[in-house]
Design a protein around this motif. Sequence first.
Motif, PDB file in Angstrom:
ATOM      1  N   UNK A 145       0.688  -1.112   0.117  1.00 24.61           N
ATOM      2  CA  UNK A 145      -0.127  -0.073  -0.069  1.00 24.61           C
ATOM      3  C   UNK A 145       0.857   1.329   0.029  1.00 24.61           C
ATOM      4  N   UNK A 146       0.185   2.417  -0.249  1.00 30.99           N
ATOM      5  CA  UNK A 146       0.629   3.558  -0.320  1.00 30.99           C
ATOM      6  C   UNK A 146      -0.423   4.492   0.287  1.00 30.99           C
ATOM      7  N   UNK A 147      -0.087   5.510   1.186  1.00 33.20           N
ATOM      8  CA  UNK A 147      -0.957   6.494   1.538  1.00 33.20           C
ATOM      9  C   UNK A 147      -0.469   7.933   1.206  1.00 33.20           C
ATOM     10  N   UNK A 148      -1.703   8.868   1.278  1.00 32.75           N
ATOM     11  CA  UNK A 148      -1.375  10.284   0.917  1.00 32.75           C
ATOM     12  C   UNK A 148      -2.270  10.843   2.063  1.00 32.75           C
ATOM     13  N   UNK A 149      -1.545  11.495   3.123  1.00 32.65           N
ATOM     14  CA  UNK A 149      -2.144  12.285   4.127  1.00 32.65           C
ATOM     15  C   UNK A 149      -2.023  13.773   3.851  1.00 32.65           C
ATOM     16  N   UNK A 150      -3.121  14.494   3.963  1.00 30.91           N
ATOM     17  CA  UNK A 150      -3.192  16.061   3.855  1.00 30.91           C
ATOM     18  C   UNK A 150      -4.044  16.645   5.121  1.00 30.91           C
ATOM     19  N   UNK A 151      -3.550  17.961   5.527  1.00 24.99           N
ATOM     20  CA  UNK A 151      -4.104  18.700   6.598  1.00 24.99           C
ATOM     21  C   UNK A 151      -4.580  19.854   5.919  1.00 24.99           C
ATOM     22  N   UNK A 152      -5.669  20.249   6.058  1.00 25.73           N
ATOM     23  CA  UNK A 152      -6.218  21.303   5.295  1.00 25.73           C
ATOM     24  C   UNK A 152      -6.873  22.325   6.395  1.00 25.73           C
ATOM     25  N   UNK A 153      -6.541  23.599   6.402  1.00 24.13           N
ATOM     26  CA  UNK A 153      -7.111  24.662   7.113  1.00 24.13           C
ATOM     27  C   UNK A 153      -8.080  25.582   6.325  1.00 24.13           C
ATOM     28  N   UNK A 154      -9.292  25.604   6.822  1.00 27.73           N
ATOM     29  CA  UNK A 154     -10.202  26.289   5.822  1.00 27.73           C
ATOM     30  C   UNK A 154     -10.005  26.180   4.422  1.00 27.73           C
TER      31      UNK A 154
END
Length: 213
Positions: A145-154
């Motif tokens: 597997x491969x994962x893509x993590x993102x953190x979004x502000x507004x």
Amino acid sequence: MQRFFMGAACAAIALSTFTSASASGFQTSAYVAADLGRSDANFSRSDFGGFQATDSGGSTYVFTPSVDDKDVALAFLVGIQPHPNIALDVGYLDLGEASVTYQAAGTDVSAKGEIGVDGMTLGINLLAPSYRQVTLFARGGLFRWSSDTRVRIDGATLASDDDDGTDPFYGVGLLFGWDNLRFRAGVTRYEVEDTDIDVYGGGLQYRFPVGGA
């Protein structure tokens, strides 16, 4: 990675062995399959704590989490059945996305973390033909597997990170239908690092003969 290649080598050896030792009257067949299901990452609000933040005006806001750990899962498989009770396959799997959102009560301010997982599978299926056109199966293997993590502000992406690994999967299901076209249904658990992701779904499988009888 070593486990992945070790599993691939074992699958190749098993394929060679069972092809040469096929039961009398059985014809080796290949198949293609497509599954659609629901993925469940088994998250809960208790896995994520809330927090407080104070703005420049001295007002304090409490951020509480909400979790969306379910999404659509898609799988595509190519396999071979060299023995009445054994099938081997490789495939592509997209487990969709899971997310946690922190929202401050009474404001439009939000922070959201998202993770998407996809990758390749290498599986072995143990088949048990039962009543009429129904075949039960147990399935296991490795998920690269491969994962893509993102953190979004507004809504704006503040940070992102990629990861990958190889972990096992296992499940049960059934096939039912006619000679070449069959319906599939089952449940499978994928271990992605320290998270268990369950997939409930089904699809279609089409098989065709390979070589002589």
